[in-house]
Scaffold this motif. Sequence first.
Motif, PDB file in Angstrom:
ATOM      1  N   HIS A   1       4.911  13.002 -16.783  1.00 48.53           N
ATOM      2  CA  HIS A   1       3.888  13.847 -17.400  1.00 48.53           C
ATOM      3  C   HIS A   1       3.907  15.252 -16.798  1.00 48.53           C
ATOM      4  O   HIS A   1       3.840  16.255 -17.522  1.00 48.53           O
ATOM      5  CB  HIS A   1       2.507  13.210 -17.217  1.00 48.53           C
ATOM      6  CG  HIS A   1       1.399  13.986 -17.851  1.00 48.53           C
ATOM      7  ND1 HIS A   1       0.641  14.909 -17.149  1.00 48.53           N
ATOM      8  CD2 HIS A   1       0.929  14.006 -19.127  1.00 48.53           C
ATOM      9  CE1 HIS A   1      -0.247  15.444 -17.960  1.00 48.53           C
ATOM     10  NE2 HIS A   1      -0.099  14.916 -19.162  1.00 48.53           N
TER      11      HIS A   1
ATOM     12  N   LEU B   1      -0.662  14.278 -23.925  1.00 43.44           N
ATOM     13  CA  LEU B   1      -2.063  14.545 -23.622  1.00 43.44           C
ATOM     14  C   LEU B   1      -2.191  15.363 -22.341  1.00 43.44           C
ATOM     15  O   LEU B   1      -1.334  15.299 -21.460  1.00 43.44           O
ATOM     16  CB  LEU B   1      -2.834  13.232 -23.470  1.00 43.44           C
ATOM     17  CG  LEU B   1      -2.919  12.324 -24.702  1.00 43.44           C
ATOM     18  CD1 LEU B   1      -3.709  11.065 -24.361  1.00 43.44           C
ATOM     19  CD2 LEU B   1      -3.558  13.052 -25.878  1.00 43.44           C
ATOM     20  N   SER B   2      -3.279  16.121 -22.229  1.00 43.63           N
ATOM     21  CA  SER B   2      -3.552  16.843 -20.991  1.00 43.63           C
ATOM     22  C   SER B   2      -4.029  15.861 -19.934  1.00 43.63           C
ATOM     23  O   SER B   2      -4.430  14.730 -20.242  1.00 43.63           O
ATOM     24  CB  SER B   2      -4.622  17.911 -21.234  1.00 43.63           C
ATOM     25  OG  SER B   2      -5.878  17.301 -21.498  1.00 43.63           O
ATOM     26  N   TYR B   3      -3.991  16.298 -18.674  1.00 39.47           N
ATOM     27  CA  TYR B   3      -4.433  15.398 -17.605  1.00 39.47           C
ATOM     28  C   TYR B   3      -5.912  15.057 -17.755  1.00 39.47           C
ATOM     29  O   TYR B   3      -6.346  13.958 -17.403  1.00 39.47           O
ATOM     30  CB  TYR B   3      -4.145  16.020 -16.232  1.00 39.47           C
ATOM     31  CG  TYR B   3      -4.888  17.303 -15.938  1.00 39.47           C
ATOM     32  CD1 TYR B   3      -6.155  17.276 -15.372  1.00 39.47           C
ATOM     33  CD2 TYR B   3      -4.320  18.540 -16.218  1.00 39.47           C
ATOM     34  CE1 TYR B   3      -6.843  18.448 -15.101  1.00 39.47           C
ATOM     35  CE2 TYR B   3      -4.998  19.712 -15.951  1.00 39.47           C
ATOM     36  CZ  TYR B   3      -6.257  19.666 -15.396  1.00 39.47           C
ATOM     37  OH  TYR B   3      -6.940  20.823 -15.133  1.00 39.47           O
ATOM     38  N   LYS B   4      -6.710  15.973 -18.321  1.00 41.94           N
ATOM     39  CA  LYS B   4      -8.129  15.689 -18.535  1.00 41.94           C
ATOM     40  C   LYS B   4      -8.313  14.596 -19.584  1.00 41.94           C
ATOM     41  O   LYS B   4      -9.137  13.690 -19.424  1.00 41.94           O
ATOM     42  CB  LYS B   4      -8.866  16.962 -18.958  1.00 41.94           C
ATOM     43  CG  LYS B   4      -8.965  18.015 -17.862  1.00 41.94           C
ATOM     44  CD  LYS B   4      -9.761  19.220 -18.330  1.00 41.94           C
ATOM     45  CE  LYS B   4      -9.889  20.256 -17.222  1.00 41.94           C
ATOM     46  NZ  LYS B   4     -10.660  21.448 -17.667  1.00 41.94           N
ATOM     47  N   ASP B   5      -7.532  14.676 -20.674  1.00 44.30           N
ATOM     48  CA  ASP B   5      -7.616  13.643 -21.710  1.00 44.30           C
ATOM     49  C   ASP B   5      -7.129  12.296 -21.184  1.00 44.30           C
ATOM     50  O   ASP B   5      -7.641  11.242 -21.571  1.00 44.30           O
ATOM     51  CB  ASP B   5      -6.799  14.057 -22.932  1.00 44.30           C
ATOM     52  CG  ASP B   5      -7.417  15.233 -23.678  1.00 44.30           C
ATOM     53  OD1 ASP B   5      -8.652  15.371 -23.617  1.00 44.30           O
ATOM     54  OD2 ASP B   5      -6.664  16.006 -24.295  1.00 44.30           O
ATOM     55  N   LEU B   6      -6.134  12.322 -20.306  1.00 43.50           N
ATOM     56  CA  LEU B   6      -5.621  11.072 -19.745  1.00 43.50           C
ATOM     57  C   LEU B   6      -6.661  10.402 -18.850  1.00 43.50           C
ATOM     58  O   LEU B   6      -6.778   9.175 -18.834  1.00 43.50           O
ATOM     59  CB  LEU B   6      -4.336  11.338 -18.959  1.00 43.50           C
ATOM     60  CG  LEU B   6      -3.104  11.662 -19.812  1.00 43.50           C
ATOM     61  CD1 LEU B   6      -1.953  12.131 -18.934  1.00 43.50           C
ATOM     62  CD2 LEU B   6      -2.676  10.446 -20.634  1.00 43.50           C
TER      63      LEU B   6
ATOM     64  N   TRP C   1      -3.531   0.678 -20.810  1.00 44.82           N
ATOM     65  CA  TRP C   1      -3.476   2.130 -20.669  1.00 44.82           C
ATOM     66  C   TRP C   1      -3.809   2.544 -19.242  1.00 44.82           C
ATOM     67  O   TRP C   1      -3.229   3.493 -18.717  1.00 44.82           O
ATOM     68  CB  TRP C   1      -4.452   2.786 -21.658  1.00 44.82           C
ATOM     69  CG  TRP C   1      -3.907   2.887 -23.051  1.00 44.82           C
ATOM     70  CD1 TRP C   1      -3.135   1.961 -23.692  1.00 44.82           C
ATOM     71  CD2 TRP C   1      -4.080   3.971 -23.953  1.00 44.82           C
ATOM     72  NE1 TRP C   1      -2.826   2.393 -24.948  1.00 44.82           N
ATOM     73  CE2 TRP C   1      -3.389   3.631 -25.145  1.00 44.82           C
ATOM     74  CE3 TRP C   1      -4.755   5.179 -23.895  1.00 44.82           C
ATOM     75  CZ2 TRP C   1      -3.356   4.469 -26.250  1.00 44.82           C
ATOM     76  CZ3 TRP C   1      -4.734   6.025 -25.000  1.00 44.82           C
ATOM     77  CH2 TRP C   1      -4.038   5.670 -26.159  1.00 44.82           C
TER      78      TRP C   1
ATOM     79  N   LEU D   1       0.981   9.506 -24.944  1.00 41.11           N
ATOM     80  CA  LEU D   1       0.305   9.756 -23.670  1.00 41.11           C
ATOM     81  C   LEU D   1       0.905  10.952 -22.934  1.00 41.11           C
ATOM     82  O   LEU D   1       0.184  11.721 -22.290  1.00 41.11           O
ATOM     83  CB  LEU D   1       0.368   8.512 -22.788  1.00 41.11           C
ATOM     84  CG  LEU D   1      -0.421   7.291 -23.272  1.00 41.11           C
ATOM     85  CD1 LEU D   1      -0.241   6.124 -22.311  1.00 41.11           C
ATOM     86  CD2 LEU D   1      -1.899   7.628 -23.413  1.00 41.11           C
TER      87      LEU D   1
ATOM     88  N   ARG E   1      -9.849  10.584 -19.282  1.00 40.57           N
ATOM     89  CA  ARG E   1     -10.805   9.966 -20.214  1.00 40.57           C
ATOM     90  C   ARG E   1     -10.231   8.695 -20.835  1.00 40.57           C
ATOM     91  O   ARG E   1     -10.976   7.773 -21.188  1.00 40.57           O
ATOM     92  CB  ARG E   1     -11.166  10.960 -21.316  1.00 40.57           C
ATOM     93  CG  ARG E   1     -11.835  12.243 -20.830  1.00 40.57           C
ATOM     94  CD  ARG E   1     -12.308  13.079 -22.005  1.00 40.57           C
ATOM     95  NE  ARG E   1     -12.806  14.378 -21.585  1.00 40.57           N
ATOM     96  CZ  ARG E   1     -12.108  15.506 -21.665  1.00 40.57           C
ATOM     97  NH1 ARG E   1     -10.878  15.474 -22.169  1.00 40.57           N
ATOM     98  NH2 ARG E   1     -12.620  16.653 -21.264  1.00 40.57           N
ATOM     99  N   SER E   2      -8.901   8.632 -20.977  1.00 43.02           N
ATOM    100  CA  SER E   2      -8.259   7.492 -21.628  1.00 43.02           C
ATOM    101  C   SER E   2      -8.113   6.281 -20.719  1.00 43.02           C
ATOM    102  O   SER E   2      -7.648   5.227 -21.168  1.00 43.02           O
ATOM    103  CB  SER E   2      -6.873   7.904 -22.147  1.00 43.02           C
ATOM    104  OG  SER E   2      -6.970   8.989 -23.053  1.00 43.02           O
TER     105      SER E   2
END
Length: 380
Positions: free
Chosen positions: A44, A16-21, A31, A13, A23-24
């Motif tokens: 992060h 990951l980029s903040y954008k991917d996070l 999560w 985690l 989405r996650s």
Amino acid sequence: MSILPPELILDILLRLSYKDLIRSLCVSKAWYAFIHDQRFIKAHLQRSIETNSAPLSILIWSDNPEDAPSGFFSLTFRDNETIGAAVRTEQPFKYADNYTEILGNSVHGVVCIRNCVDWEIALWNPSIQKLKKIPFPSFETPQFTAYYGFGYDSVHDDYKVVGIGDCHTESCQVHIYSLKSNSWKRIQNMPCNNFDFHSDYIVFFNGALNWLMHPVLDETPHIIRTLTLASEEYCQFSTPVDLDDVYNMYTPTLSLEVLGGCLCLCVDRFGAAHDVWVMKEYGMTESWTLLFSIEPEAVPWVHVHSFKPVVLSKNGEMVLLTYKYHNSVFFWYDLKKKSFKQVEFRGHPHVSKVAVSGVGSLYLLHPVICWKGSTSPLYL
């Protein structure tokens, strides 16, 4: 089916980029809790800064009718690159964006903004489109002009907004808003001592808000006044320039910025040169150092007196500069070679205002409510 250990999930985690996070967040409740945990958000951001994995983001807004509808744009590019992309962001308030102003600089990817129609104030993270409106301070007497600064109190792990009233008397009212308590409180008045605000631009650096003040009655040199957010104590120190000699030739313009991990003073000597000073050791006036000075004929695109430094490259050899009042031109300046190269942004508006640099983050995500005694499995 095997279950990944918490340490491995945390490591994944964090990469990951903040954008991917964002989405996650829908992957699972666990999560969702992990990503909202303030310790994870801090870790992060710290990793993004240390590894330089997050691209630089410059927040600007356009009020040019030719760029209708006007609005905020995020200019994203990597260190020392000359090509980037401009992406329109959603407007934070219900009014048109040209009625919104940014107060100060970016802190952890968050900016303080004010709507100029009803004077509504808010904290805004444009990366994840999170907005936190804050109440208006209650000054004891009506304030025709109030100055606002935004920063982070690392001692109490709290974001704070400071409102300062007019300097028309010996002292002025000062109020501090705490994001943790979601409330304002009044602190001791700030002594004016025949000084007034040089501009409404207040920058955050080294745990304190910093702003320029000029003398009201005489030709006393300008000073830099500070307010430490943790201790709520005022301090002041001098600037590195002797304005007595400067005023004999031209009228300079001074401005404060943050550049390369140092407090920075820009001196626009109209018709002569543009000087940029950095304070190597914060609060130590003898540590002021002239970083660079640019002569008028050296700048190929704009007038030398009208640009501002935005960011120092990671290797410390180049400075990103932009036109001060309308950020339509960005260019890298090589400190050693004294050369320029222009940066082009695809989709960039023709005329825009105010550049605020920073990195994307998850700050201002709503905190998760945990039951008493519970802990996140990522931090067991």
